[in-house]
Design an enzyme around this catalytic site. Structure first.
Site, short mmCIF file in Angstrom:
data_model
loop_
_atom_site.label_atom_id
_atom_site.label_comp_id
_atom_site.label_asym_id
_atom_site.label_seq_id
_atom_site.Cartn_x
_atom_site.Cartn_y
_atom_site.Cartn_z
N HIS A 193 0.73 -1.04 -0.09
CA HIS A 193 0.10 -0.05 0.11
C HIS A 193 0.78 1.19 -0.09
CE1 HIS A 193 0.47 -0.62 4.49
NE2 HIS A 193 0.14 0.46 4.63
N GLU A 240 5.88 -1.59 6.14
CA GLU A 240 5.59 -2.06 7.30
C GLU A 240 5.76 -3.80 7.37
OE1 GLU A 240 1.87 0.85 8.39
OE2 GLU A 240 1.36 -1.06 7.51
C1 DHB Z 1 -4.06 2.89 6.03
C2 DHB Z 1 -3.53 3.25 7.26
C3 DHB Z 1 -2.31 2.28 7.35
O1 DHB Z 1 -1.69 2.54 8.76
C4 DHB Z 1 -2.49 1.23 7.01
O2 DHB Z 1 -1.11 0.32 7.52
C5 DHB Z 1 -3.25 0.75 5.81
C6 DHB Z 1 -3.99 1.70 5.34
C7 DHB Z 1 -5.07 3.99 5.54
O3 DHB Z 1 -4.90 5.21 6.49
O4 DHB Z 1 -5.79 3.64 4.71
FE FE Z 2 -0.10 1.34 9.05
#
Ligand code: DHB
Ligand code: FE
Length: 290
Positions: A193, A240
């Site tokens: 992400h 992460e």
């Molecule tokens: C989002 C935030 C996070 O900490 C994560 O690990 C995945 C997505 C978010 O804000 O969508």
């Molecule tokens: Fe996160």
């Protein structure tokens, strides 16, 4: 003596927590995601640990740019809930295990990892969303949780190799604790992400599946993956995933034991802007362990 019974891995997307809290988990958008965690919840009911050692990252709720510990262990008796965005979730406070946490701090620091000891700390979605996914909405979480925060927000962040080796040290620490506790270790965050910039919304399913394959079968090789590869292939927040290596490093096969058994594997896109991955690895000799 205490022992590790299983490791659990899951993404911690904050919108998942909001869906739980607002009763939206049966809506068409969310239903397939929560269905993927049903086998895990059933497994967890039969395998509830005595303590969870939960590796996660803080998202500027406990720490800020004023102070950035690379590895921080929560030694408090309880941890209040905090969050960015939607605010603190309406979930139970987290009860800690100060005695085991202090023992782990002592042992791991003596094994040459410089942990920060945190006696007061709020915990955010990085920790509470995994609890909700595995336990639903109880009045109290079913066991104490030791929060272990890893800096993956501000560079420099720790390497995959260091995270895997830290897991091995945590295993040694838990196995030298003089009480017959069944401990699970959880790694959270990921999968691919990116939340900002021109590549916001990036998902790389091929990378994610290969990561899961290697996490199961070849974590030593995975530990050599450089940061830049996570960022390039899995997005800026895909880094992460190095936290999953802390949990994987604590499994006994990396200390000469048998390979763990895969109890559940699940992958789903999307949740918010994120690919969700989930895995449960159980120690093969768990029932016969002392
Ligand atoms: C989002 C935030 C996070 O900490 C994560 O690990 C995945 C997505 C978010 O804000 O969508
Ligand atoms: Fe996160």
């Amino acid at each position: 003596m205490a022992h590790i019974s299983a490791s659990v891995y899951t993404s911690h997307v904050p919108a998942i927590g909001v869906a739980v809290d607002l009763g939206k988990s049966d809506e068409p958008y969310w239903q397939p995601l929560f269905a993927g965690y049903e086998p895990s919840k059933a497994w967890m009911r039969d395998h509830t640990p005595d303590v969870i050692f939960l590796v996660y990252n803080d998202h500027a709720n406990a720490f800020s740019l004023e102070m950035i510990p690379t590895f921080a262990i929560g030694t408090a008796a309880s941890f209040a809930i905090a969050d960015e965005g939607w605010g603190p979730r309406p979930v139970p406070d987290v009860v800690g295990h100060p005695d085991l946490a202090s023992h782990i701090a002592h042992s791991v620091i003596q094994q040459d990892f410089d942990l920060t000891i945190v006696n007061k700390m709020n915990v955010d979605h990085g920790l509470t969303v995994p609890l909700s996914l595995m336990f639903g909405q109880p009045d109290a979480w079913p066991c104490p949780v030791i929060p272990f925060a890893v800096n993956v927000v501000q560079y420099p962040v720790p390497s995959g190799r260091r995270c895997l080796n830290l897991g091995k040290a945590i295993r040694n620490a838990i196995e030298s604790y003089d009480e017959p506790l069944k401990v699970q270790i959880w790694g959270t965050g990921g999968m691919s992400h990116q939340l900002q910039g021109p590549r916001a919304g990036l998902i790389n399913a091929e990378f994610d599946h290969a990561f899961l394959d290697d996490l199961i079968a070849d974590p030593e090789r995975l530990a050599d993956k450089p940061h830049v590869e996570y960022v390039r292939e899995a997005g800026s927040e895909g880094i992460e995933l190095v936290m999953w290596l802390v949990a994987r490093g604590a499994m006994s096969d990396l200390a000469g034991g048998p390979p763990p058994s895969v109890r559940h594997r699940f992958y789903h896109v999307p949740a918010s802007n994120t690919a969700v991955g989930h895995l449960i690895l159980e120690e093969t000799n768990m029932e016969t362990s002392p």
